[in-house]
Design an enzyme around this catalytic site. Structure first.
Site, PDB file in Angstrom:
ATOM      1  N   LYS A 145     -18.920   0.317   0.896  1.00  0.00           N
ATOM      2  CA  LYS A 145     -18.685  -0.361  -0.382  1.00  0.00           C
ATOM      3  C   LYS A 145     -19.853  -1.298  -0.674  1.00  0.00           C
ATOM      4  CE  LYS A 145     -14.212  -1.769  -2.173  1.00  0.00           C
ATOM      5  NZ  LYS A 145     -13.159  -2.773  -2.008  1.00  0.00           N
TER       6      LYS A 145
HETATM    7  C1  E4P Z   1     -10.910  -2.831  -4.587  1.00  0.00           C
HETATM    8  O1  E4P Z   1     -11.496  -2.075  -3.849  1.00  0.00           O
HETATM    9  C2  E4P Z   1     -10.690  -4.260  -4.313  1.00  0.00           C
HETATM   10  O2  E4P Z   1     -10.568  -4.438  -2.934  1.00  0.00           O
HETATM   11  C3  E4P Z   1      -9.416  -4.777  -4.925  1.00  0.00           C
HETATM   12  O3  E4P Z   1      -8.776  -3.795  -5.699  1.00  0.00           O
HETATM   13  C4  E4P Z   1      -9.524  -6.103  -5.565  1.00  0.00           C
HETATM   14  O4  E4P Z   1      -8.270  -6.464  -6.075  1.00  0.00           O
HETATM   15  P1  E4P Z   1      -7.925  -7.958  -6.527  1.00  0.00           P
HETATM   16  O5  E4P Z   1      -8.594  -8.226  -7.820  1.00  0.00           O
HETATM   17  O6  E4P Z   1      -6.429  -7.971  -6.657  1.00  0.00           O
HETATM   18  O7  E4P Z   1      -8.436  -8.875  -5.438  1.00  0.00           O
END
Ligand code: E4P
Length: 216
Positions: free
Chosen positions: A84
């Site tokens: 990522k």
């Molecule tokens: C995606 O890969 C992120 O880890 C995640 O969806 C972030 O979500 P949040 O905005 O609820 O922290």
């Protein structure tokens, strides 16, 4: 539509996997901190072994060269690892370099259609637009998903649209109607997706009738 679980909590992942609803997992540094394990590579390996599908682990470096190095290290944890990378100027260089080496990349923190177009051109396997965080600042997060799906369809781009920052079942249903490839959601949202008051009421009535038949 694939369902990814947005957590680093191994017990929660096992629970959702038992329901047949875990096609992959996404983590981020905040979710890793919540899991509270210092041995983060070992935790990611355990998650990969359990899920046997794509598991995103995020780099914490911010310069391209370090992101690439960290991404290569993460990729070696398991064949299921997806690296990522945040969608920044430096991040795009890392996405392009890792993708050229056939390391799958999940471009994260995407908040605009232009960012989505760029990460696809750089070769990202997944593009993660964050819907909940846009809703939080009074933008309609799902509008972005519609735009990204349209752009990727227009140019037949291979990058998968991974709807992230999902906060409730409505986001999942809308994403499915728009044809998004993947939704990543906290375990709580998966549990909410199955609930319906008419199911509970109907089941209670069926069981009461059955009890009456048995003379109970
Ligand atoms: C995606 O890969 C992120 O880890 C995640 O969806 C972030 O979500 P949040 O905005 O609820 O922290």
């Amino acid at each position: 539509m694939k369902f990814f679980i947005d957590t680093a909590d191994i017990d929660a992942i096992a629970e959702i996997k038992a329901m047949g609803m875990c096609d992959g997992v996404t983590t981020n540094p905040s979710l890793m901190a919540k899991a509270g394990r210092q041995d983060t590579d070992a935790l990611l390996r355990e998650i990969c072994d359990l899920v046997e599908g794509p598991v995103s682990g995020e780099v914490v470096a911010t310069e391209a060269a370090e992101m690439i190095e960290e991404g290569k290290r993460l990729a070696k944890i398991s064949e299921h690892m997806v690296v990522k990378i945040p969608t920044t100027y430096e991040g795009l260089k890392a996405i392009a370099a890792l993708s050229r080496e056939e390391i799958p990349v999940n471009a994260t923190l995407v908040f605009s259609p232009s960012q989505a177009l760029l990460v696809a051109k750089a070769g990202a396997a997944y593009c993660s637009p964050f819907v909940g965080r846009l809703d939080d600042i009074s933008h309609d997060g799902m509008d972005l998903i519609e735009q990204v799906v349209t752009i990727y369809t227009n140019y037949d781009l291979d990058t998968e649209v991974l709807v992230a920052s999902i906060r409730h079942p409505g986001h999942v249903v809308e994403a499915a109607l728009m044809g998004a490839d993947v939704g990543t959601m906290p375990p709580k949202v998966i549990q909410q997706l199955v609930q319906h008051p008419l199911t509970d009421r109907g089941l209670a009535a069926f069981l009461a009738d059955w009890d009456r038949l048995q003379g109970r």
